[in-house]
Design a protein around this motif. Sequence first.
Motif, PDB file in Angstrom:
ATOM      1  N   ARG A 120       0.847  -1.202   0.000  1.00 56.75           N
ATOM      2  CA  ARG A 120       0.000   0.000   0.000  1.00 56.75           C
ATOM      3  C   ARG A 120       0.881   1.249   0.000  1.00 56.75           C
ATOM      4  N   PRO A 121       0.546   2.213  -0.847  1.00 55.11           N
ATOM      5  CA  PRO A 121       1.340   3.448  -0.866  1.00 55.11           C
ATOM      6  C   PRO A 121       1.265   4.184   0.470  1.00 55.11           C
ATOM      7  N   VAL A 122       2.416   4.639   0.919  1.00 58.52           N
ATOM      8  CA  VAL A 122       2.484   5.413   2.167  1.00 58.52           C
ATOM      9  C   VAL A 122       3.484   6.548   1.946  1.00 58.52           C
ATOM     10  N   SER A 123       3.575   7.409   2.931  1.00 65.25           N
ATOM     11  CA  SER A 123       4.596   8.446   2.842  1.00 65.25           C
ATOM     12  C   SER A 123       5.966   7.816   3.110  1.00 65.25           C
ATOM     13  N   GLU A 124       7.009   8.533   2.724  1.00 63.72           N
ATOM     14  CA  GLU A 124       8.344   7.986   2.981  1.00 63.72           C
ATOM     15  C   GLU A 124       8.594   7.835   4.478  1.00 63.72           C
ATOM     16  N   ALA A 125       8.122   8.786   5.256  1.00 59.78           N
ATOM     17  CA  ALA A 125       8.335   8.706   6.705  1.00 59.78           C
ATOM     18  C   ALA A 125       7.649   7.477   7.284  1.00 59.78           C
ATOM     19  N   GLN A 126       6.454   7.184   6.789  1.00 64.72           N
ATOM     20  CA  GLN A 126       5.754   5.998   7.279  1.00 64.72           C
ATOM     21  C   GLN A 126       6.490   4.722   6.872  1.00 64.72           C
ATOM     22  N   ALA A 127       7.016   4.742   5.668  1.00 67.52           N
ATOM     23  CA  ALA A 127       7.748   3.557   5.213  1.00 67.52           C
ATOM     24  C   ALA A 127       9.011   3.357   6.046  1.00 67.52           C
ATOM     25  N   VAL A 128       9.699   4.446   6.336  1.00 68.51           N
ATOM     26  CA  VAL A 128      10.914   4.336   7.158  1.00 68.51           C
ATOM     27  C   VAL A 128      10.555   3.821   8.543  1.00 68.51           C
ATOM     28  N   CYS A 179      12.553 -10.911  -5.216  1.00 72.64           N
ATOM     29  CA  CYS A 179      11.895 -10.259  -4.072  1.00 72.64           C
ATOM     30  C   CYS A 179      10.855  -9.287  -4.619  1.00 72.64           C
ATOM     31  N   SER A 180       9.745  -9.820  -5.032  1.00 73.12           N
ATOM     32  CA  SER A 180       8.741  -8.992  -5.707  1.00 73.12           C
ATOM     33  C   SER A 180       7.718  -8.393  -4.746  1.00 73.12           C
ATOM     34  N   ASP A 181       7.663  -8.897  -3.534  1.00 74.16           N
ATOM     35  CA  ASP A 181       6.624  -8.395  -2.629  1.00 74.16           C
ATOM     36  C   ASP A 181       7.166  -8.127  -1.220  1.00 74.16           C
ATOM     37  N   PRO A 182       8.094  -7.219  -1.125  1.00 80.43           N
ATOM     38  CA  PRO A 182       8.641  -6.926   0.202  1.00 80.43           C
ATOM     39  C   PRO A 182       7.587  -6.252   1.088  1.00 80.43           C
ATOM     40  N   GLU A 183       7.771  -6.377   2.373  1.00 79.41           N
ATOM     41  CA  GLU A 183       6.854  -5.695   3.297  1.00 79.41           C
ATOM     42  C   GLU A 183       6.991  -4.188   3.159  1.00 79.41           C
ATOM     43  N   VAL A 184       8.224  -3.749   2.974  1.00 78.02           N
ATOM     44  CA  VAL A 184       8.457  -2.302   2.841  1.00 78.02           C
ATOM     45  C   VAL A 184       9.327  -2.060   1.607  1.00 78.02           C
ATOM     46  N   PHE A 185       8.902  -1.108   0.795  1.00 78.60           N
ATOM     47  CA  PHE A 185       9.722  -0.715  -0.360  1.00 78.60           C
ATOM     48  C   PHE A 185       9.849   0.806  -0.349  1.00 78.60           C
ATOM     49  N   ILE A 186      11.086   1.258  -0.326  1.00 80.23           N
ATOM     50  CA  ILE A 186      11.337   2.702  -0.372  1.00 80.23           C
ATOM     51  C   ILE A 186      12.173   2.976  -1.612  1.00 80.23           C
ATOM     52  N   PRO A 187      11.517   3.413  -2.687  1.00 81.02           N
ATOM     53  CA  PRO A 187      12.270   3.668  -3.918  1.00 81.02           C
ATOM     54  C   PRO A 187      13.169   4.886  -3.785  1.00 81.02           C
ATOM     55  N   THR A 188      14.309   4.762  -4.412  1.00 78.49           N
ATOM     56  CA  THR A 188      15.302   5.844  -4.320  1.00 78.49           C
ATOM     57  C   THR A 188      15.775   6.244  -5.709  1.00 78.49           C
ATOM     58  N   ALA A 189      16.588   7.273  -5.701  1.00 76.79           N
ATOM     59  CA  ALA A 189      17.316   7.629  -6.914  1.00 76.79           C
ATOM     60  C   ALA A 189      18.225   6.466  -7.306  1.00 76.79           C
ATOM     61  N   ILE A 190      18.796   6.569  -8.491  1.00 75.29           N
ATOM     62  CA  ILE A 190      19.642   5.475  -8.983  1.00 75.29           C
ATOM     63  C   ILE A 190      21.101   5.831  -8.730  1.00 75.29           C
ATOM     64  N   PRO A 191      21.757   5.061  -7.874  1.00 73.31           N
ATOM     65  CA  PRO A 191      23.172   5.349  -7.624  1.00 73.31           C
ATOM     66  C   PRO A 191      23.956   5.403  -8.926  1.00 73.31           C
ATOM     67  N   ALA A 192      24.831   6.339  -9.001  1.00 72.74           N
ATOM     68  CA  ALA A 192      25.700   6.596 -10.155  1.00 72.74           C
ATOM     69  C   ALA A 192      24.996   7.393 -11.245  1.00 72.74           C
ATOM     70  N   PHE A 193      23.711   7.169 -11.442  1.00 76.76           N
ATOM     71  CA  PHE A 193      22.998   7.890 -12.495  1.00 76.76           C
ATOM     72  C   PHE A 193      22.314   9.144 -11.937  1.00 76.76           C
ATOM     73  N   SER A 194      21.589   8.978 -10.846  1.00 72.01           N
ATOM     74  CA  SER A 194      20.928  10.140 -10.261  1.00 72.01           C
ATOM     75  C   SER A 194      21.237  10.287  -8.771  1.00 72.01           C
ATOM     76  N   GLU A 195      22.180   9.524  -8.277  1.00 66.01           N
ATOM     77  CA  GLU A 195      22.667   9.715  -6.901  1.00 66.01           C
ATOM     78  C   GLU A 195      24.185   9.751  -6.939  1.00 66.01           C
ATOM     79  N   LYS A 196      24.728  10.860  -6.499  1.00 64.59           N
ATOM     80  CA  LYS A 196      26.185  11.012  -6.466  1.00 64.59           C
ATOM     81  C   LYS A 196      26.780  10.080  -5.418  1.00 64.59           C
ATOM     82  N   GLY A 197      28.018   9.814  -5.568  1.00 64.43           N
ATOM     83  CA  GLY A 197      28.690   9.024  -4.540  1.00 64.43           C
ATOM     84  C   GLY A 197      30.010   8.491  -5.048  1.00 64.43           C
TER      85      GLY A 197
END
Lengths: 436, 532
Positions: A57-65, A371-389
């Motif tokens: 179910r969609p939730v806010s990022e804070a709720q997912a964390v 792992c197609s159905d995790p209890e929690v999924f927090i999508p992020t930017a893509i490391p190297a492409f849209s996340e510096k590091g």
Amino acid sequence: MDAALSLRVPLCGLPCAEMRIAPAPSGGVRASGGCPAGRVAAALPIADEAKPAVDGRPVSEAQAVAAAAALLLEARSPFVFGLSMSSCGTARRAAAIARRLGGAIDVEGAAALENDLVALRTFGLASATFGEVRHRADVVLLWRCDPRPDHPHLMPPRLPGDASAERLFILVPLAGETAGGAHAGGATQMLPVADGGDLDALLALRALAARREAGANVSGGMAGGGALSDLHRAAAALRRARYAAMVWDAAATRGPAGPAIAATLALLARDLNVQHRAAARPLGAGGNVAGAMAAILSDCGHPRAVGFSGGSPREAPEAFGAAPMLDGGADALLLIGARSIAVSRQTASDGHSGPRPTHAVVIGPRLPEGCSDPEVFIPTAIPAFSEKGLWLLADGVPVPMRAPLPSTRPSEAEVFDRLIGRVAASGKPASPRRGA
Amino acid sequence: MATPASGTIRIRGGSVFDPASGRRGETGDVCIQDGRVVASLPSGAPVFEARGLVVMPGGVDLHSHIAGPAVQSARLLCPEAGGACLPTLQETGRRYVRMGYTTVFDAAISPIRARVAHTELDAVPIVDKGIFVLMGNDDLALRLARDGRLDDLSDFMGWLLHATRGYAPKLVNAGFVEAWRRGEEEEPVAPEELLRAFAAAGGALRLPHPLHVHLSGLGRPGNAAMTLRQMEALRDSRAHFTHLQFHAYGGRTPAGLRSRAPEIASWLNAHPRATADVGQVVFGPAVTLSADAPAQHRLHRATGRKWLNLDGESGAGCGIVPHDYRADRLTGAVQWATGLELMLLCSDPWRMFLTTDHPNGGAFAAYPVIIRMLMDRSFREAILAGAHPRLKERCVLAGIAREYTLDEIAIVTRAGPARALGLERKGNLGAGADGDVAIYRSAGDPEATFSEAVAVFKDGVLVARDGEIVAETRGRTFFVEPPSSGDRARAGLDTRLRDHFEACGAAPLEDFVLEEEALARPETVPALPAAS
């Protein structure tokens, strides 16, 4: 992304050519240039529309964390896994949370380097960066690998700065191949070795390079399926080299004989250093596996498969490696920058998949395979492409990932910081650090 | 790691040792306001009661190996060394702080890996730090030095420091490491000539810390003669000679090893522009790691211990070999005595500093026991008596009566290194200094005293109390911006630099240059005034 971009993202873990990415008609990304491994990684589907979710179910990022923290804190044996496509900074954060949870951590792909690591710890390794191999090695032994076709600039046919100095390649082709990368140019001396004959052939080669008898490994003029005459020729070339390099990939040292094969390659390089110079250079496991292992090593004192349950960090692949943990050893997974958990689980049980862990939290740009159905999924930017590091190549040379693509999502590092804060606020004491 | 806080505190009534201002144990207060030492504070300021305790500036280690590829590789190679020799990054900061040290410099970082070294150093809590950048075997630098193109060499050195956010240039067996890589025994130009070229070029940069020199002949019997020749080549230059213990031997073979520390100390005593650190050996297991790769190869061949070598770009790399220094073996015993002799025979503590070249001679955690050896003649003579029976023939340690005072200990562990580093705010408790203060018990054996500070303040914040870390702040990273690192140097060098770094397949120039934002808490230390 509206237009094509050129970027240097060595997702293969090697010094790689620039890649060009452009919007694909399907809405994804089309990659060209670079190398096949990089193009595959770049072209993986990215669910742009994905939102943080708890139990689907969609939730806010804070709720997912918050849900992720609660789930991990309740776990008896949490396991942090992945990091092969994450930055070093994320890996450092992952180690911190594993410590805080009293769980375990491993790096996807690191198991493939275990035999190399065992050999290194036993005998050491005379090694060099890719740049040094490129710059200096006049003879290169390619053991069951040939990076030249995909990475032509890695070891060009001639030594840079000396057009007259042709490099000699001694190629042990992949099992079942005879020609290998001879098409890659340069002088190539073939050294066919039978499937499963690697150790015998290498032992003979090492002996011959040291001007000893090939001895017990020779039968009927062959050692490990390699003709003694070829081995003699290869040994002579290695002895003559001003700077010899031995290069292999993780597959070459897989299996029960793997530690001995890795050790013999390392010892061959060590022997050659008595007269001239030589370096053994494994090609690593791709992605940022080297960077993740380095981050965990500097944080925990161990590079992989580290458990914190006993207080001090303990390295134990048989207990805390991906295989046993994904095969039932963990009751909660924190998957970060993981490409697949299916492969590791299969590796664990020789094809027999054990019970799936009860819970899974996924932080990253996409769900890992298996792992197609995790209890929690927090999508992020893509490391190297849209996340510096910072990433490390397999030889440890750092590469700053510039992340030219925009993203509306948080970075992996930002999500981790929030998760660490949430876990720390729970009051669960951190495991003591090594030596503390 | 918590955001750095700067604290305000009056450390009251301690016995203050601040050699820079001549305070030698007089009772007094040290006042810190917003992280800096001030002359006084309002009466209502918070107080730390230090009556009966010793108060010193925070310790400064100017030569240690705590991060970067060599240390990482050593962790990989020697898991058996564990936390004792190779503590994790976090534990490294904590151990230093527990002993009262608040500033540490990593002494050998290869340029191409500076980015990752800084990332690691940022993870070392509390202490301030910086890096020395390897450049004595860089192909381009060597060509410029051999050709006598000192302006170009100076520009290149300045640019390397700028690009790596480095603090000082480091030479390691200049020229010879690169020669070894080529499979040759000798560098074509005499080492003394190379040293002079680098010193002249580095001098033009007016760096707060001069050339940091690891001489040739590391660990070799009879190397003292070469050491004296090479130091003499720099007699008119500012230079720091590092881990001199490893360069102060007589004899022709390992079996004939003997100390020639008296001659080395005598040279130092006569040349006031030179500074040095000792690289003291302590008995027990160690992990040796050095950018002097040929020396490490020799050690591996001599001992048969496992060996990790990593050749890297810019002529930089490392060799790693685990080692045991044993009192009952003549070689280790001579090395131990040689270091102590250097410390005891150098008359000016402002120019000879305490280091173990961590982890080469032993872990930095051994500083307290070395301090005891320096302060207590009977203690070191008891060790001497239990060491290899022929040691006394090979050294003069038994005849040295000197015992360091607390004031001298404060000099060799903080005031002196800080001055040699050109860090005006470190190693002293004068107004304007950083509020880095270590407070120790005043009685008892020095080893116990310096093993665990009663309290440590960093920028005026209490960070350690009775051996417990009570706050983890983030330390600064010091770096320099040499005057020639700007447009002129860049314009002149750009093509060659691009060729140099990209042709060898290392990295695009843009990736190589470290932006200041990559450092968590950067601080530029200015160049010296032109007249210096």
